[in-house]
Design a protein around this motif. Structure first.
Motif, mmCIF file in Angstrom:
data_model
loop_
_atom_site.group_PDB
_atom_site.id
_atom_site.type_symbol
_atom_site.label_atom_id
_atom_site.label_comp_id
_atom_site.label_asym_id
_atom_site.label_seq_id
_atom_site.Cartn_x
_atom_site.Cartn_y
_atom_site.Cartn_z
ATOM 1 N N MET A 52 0.855 -1.197 0.000
ATOM 2 C CA MET A 52 0.000 0.000 0.000
ATOM 3 C C MET A 52 0.884 1.238 0.000
ATOM 4 O O MET A 52 2.009 1.206 0.505
ATOM 5 C CB MET A 52 -0.839 0.062 1.291
ATOM 6 C CG MET A 52 -1.905 -0.996 1.411
ATOM 7 S SD MET A 52 -3.319 -0.494 0.452
ATOM 8 C CE MET A 52 -4.397 -1.884 0.786
ATOM 9 N N THR A 95 3.546 1.850 -2.819
ATOM 10 C CA THR A 95 3.252 0.463 -3.177
ATOM 11 C C THR A 95 4.402 -0.119 -4.006
ATOM 12 O O THR A 95 4.846 0.511 -4.964
ATOM 13 C CB THR A 95 1.953 0.386 -4.000
ATOM 14 O OG1 THR A 95 0.919 0.998 -3.252
ATOM 15 C CG2 THR A 95 1.581 -1.043 -4.332
ATOM 16 N N GLN A 108 -1.801 2.266 5.626
ATOM 17 C CA GLN A 108 -2.120 2.948 4.372
ATOM 18 C C GLN A 108 -2.430 4.421 4.619
ATOM 19 O O GLN A 108 -2.937 4.797 5.680
ATOM 20 C CB GLN A 108 -3.268 2.244 3.654
ATOM 21 C CG GLN A 108 -4.599 2.303 4.337
ATOM 22 C CD GLN A 108 -5.593 1.356 3.672
ATOM 23 O OE1 GLN A 108 -5.715 0.187 4.052
ATOM 24 N NE2 GLN A 108 -6.294 1.864 2.670
#
Ligand code: AMP
Ligand code: MG
Length: 404
Positions: A52, A95, A108
């Motif tokens: 993420m 990511t 995240q």
């Protein structure tokens, strides 16, 4: 007379997979069957990886209630982190980027709030170890066989080959399929037919069937109904893996194909099959070249190609199931038919919402009548005899448009 099933067995007996070759990874490799086991040359992912966009953290920091962390570095995909994440610290990460040492989770972005360039508030309630990360070698390990010999190369297999650095692989090549149309009456599609002439419809049709079956089509044009003309084109065609002729195999005076094939050393395996259309079909071989003499009538040629040539091409490519699977389908309307031979009747095959096959024969007047095939996508198999079938009866059908 030989049955279709026995004839197909004979064809598959004579058709041996071609020797494997080295092919370059690319669109031409699509659909080929792999001839070697392929092992990975690396761990995948090659490093502990963020799943993420967010902040890589020490999960222990957050369980003890610490909610604000100091940002020490930013790592995007393609970069490597330089600083270990210490207590109370976080690295901003994208990511796919490698996880810095010390960190064991990624929070995240959506669950964080940037307080300044240097400080981030973590708003996620519980951050467990391993959150949003994938460890090195989790997907594949160096040395692991990722694709076994016999695998068909689909787009995802091509992706894996590229991932493990294989730009060349050993695979079974597409067979080269020469197509020769025979007949004094034939002119090329670009020509205006004179009296007694027709255009060569079979040539382009059979070349397209060869391609769809997984062969490399080789157009060899039109031979006249003379020994010399046939000899010339047949000799050229015999250089390929498969030679497909149309016309000249029936019992007519100018049906010279079997005789010329014999003179050129082609050993016959069958000539005439218990079927309609396509009864006069010829099959032989010379060395490793398979030779099919299809009847000239367009529907006969098309049906015989699907029943005999297509499985041969697929076997040469080392496909595991070269034969098309026959499906059992529900007849949509009553159907009355009398035939002295098992008949492959042009039909429309559809699947209803529950996945059940439905079949409906199209209006068709016989082996010369190709136009109804443009409305058909299957052949309904009608056994020999006098039949009155009713809507709801089950019929076998051979799909003509299988894509695998
Ligand atoms: P044959 O098998 O040579 O006796 O041909 C049977 C019928 O198919 C004849 O009416 C031919 O004119 C027709 N025919 C043969 N070859 C072709 C072709 N390449 N394209 C279209 N029709 C053909
Ligand atoms: Mg002819």
């Amino acid at each position: 007379m030989l049955s279709v099933a026995d004839a197909q067995r004979l064809v598959l007996e004579k058709a041996r997979p071609l020797p494997a070759v080295v092919v370059e990874l690319g669109a031409d490799a699509l659909g080929l069957i792999l001839a070697e086991d392929v092992a990975s040359d690396l761990d995948m992912p090659p490093y502990d990886k963020a799943l993420m966009d967010g902040f890589s953290v020490r999960s222990a920091d957050l369980s003890s209630g610490q909610k604000t962390l100091r940002i020490i570095e930013e790592v995007t995909a393609g970069q490597t982190p330089r600083l270990p994440v210490g207590q109370g610290e976080a690295t901003r990460i994208m990511t796919g980027a490698p996880l810095p040492s010390g960190a064991d989770a990624v929070v995240q972005s959506e669950r964080t709030r940037l307080l300044s360039d240097k400080r981030v508030a973590i708003e996620q309630e519980s951050v467990r170890p391993e959150l949003n990360i994938v460890r090195r070698g989790r997907e594949m390990q160096r040395g692991q066989v990722v694709l076994a010999a016999g695998t068909r190369l689909r787009p995802q297999e091509l992706g894996i080959l590229a991932t493990v650095g294989r730009t060349f692989v050993r695979a079974y090549p597409p067979p080269r399929v020469a197509v020769v149309s025979t007949g004094d009456e034939l002119v090329d599609a670009s020509q205006q037919p004179g009296p007694g002439q027709i255009r060569n419809g079979n040539g382009p049709m059979l070349l397209a069937q060869a391609r769809r079956a997984g062969g490399t089509p080789v157009a060899r044009g039109i031979a006249h109904d003379t020994r010399e003309s046939l000899r010339t084109l047949i000799k050229q065609g015999l250089r390929e893996n498969v030679l497909v002729l149309s016309g000249g195999v029936s019992a007519g005076k100018l049906d010279l194909v079997p005789e010329v094939l014999h003179d050129l050393g082609v050993q016959p395996h069958f000539h005439k099959i218990e079927m309609k259309p396509g009864k006069p079909v010829f099959f032989g071989s010379r060395g490793d070249t398979l030779v099919f003499g299809l009847p000239g009538n367009p529907v006969s040629a098309l049906v015989c190609f699907e029943l005999f040539v297509r499985p041969a091409i697929r076997r040469l490519r080392n496909e595991t199931s070269p034969m098309a699977a026959v499906v059992s389908a529900v007849l949509g309307a009553d159907f009355t038919y009398r035939t002295d031979r098992p008949t492959y009747y042009p039909a429309r095959l559809t699947q209803d919402r529950d996945g059940r096959w439905q079949v409906a024969p199209v209006s068709w007047s016989g082996s010369g009548d190709l136009l109804p095939l443009t409305r058909a996508n299957a052949l309904m198999i009608v056994p020999a005899g006098e039949h009155r079938y009713f809507a709801g009866n089950h019929m076998d059908a051979l799909p003509l448009e299988t894509t695998d």
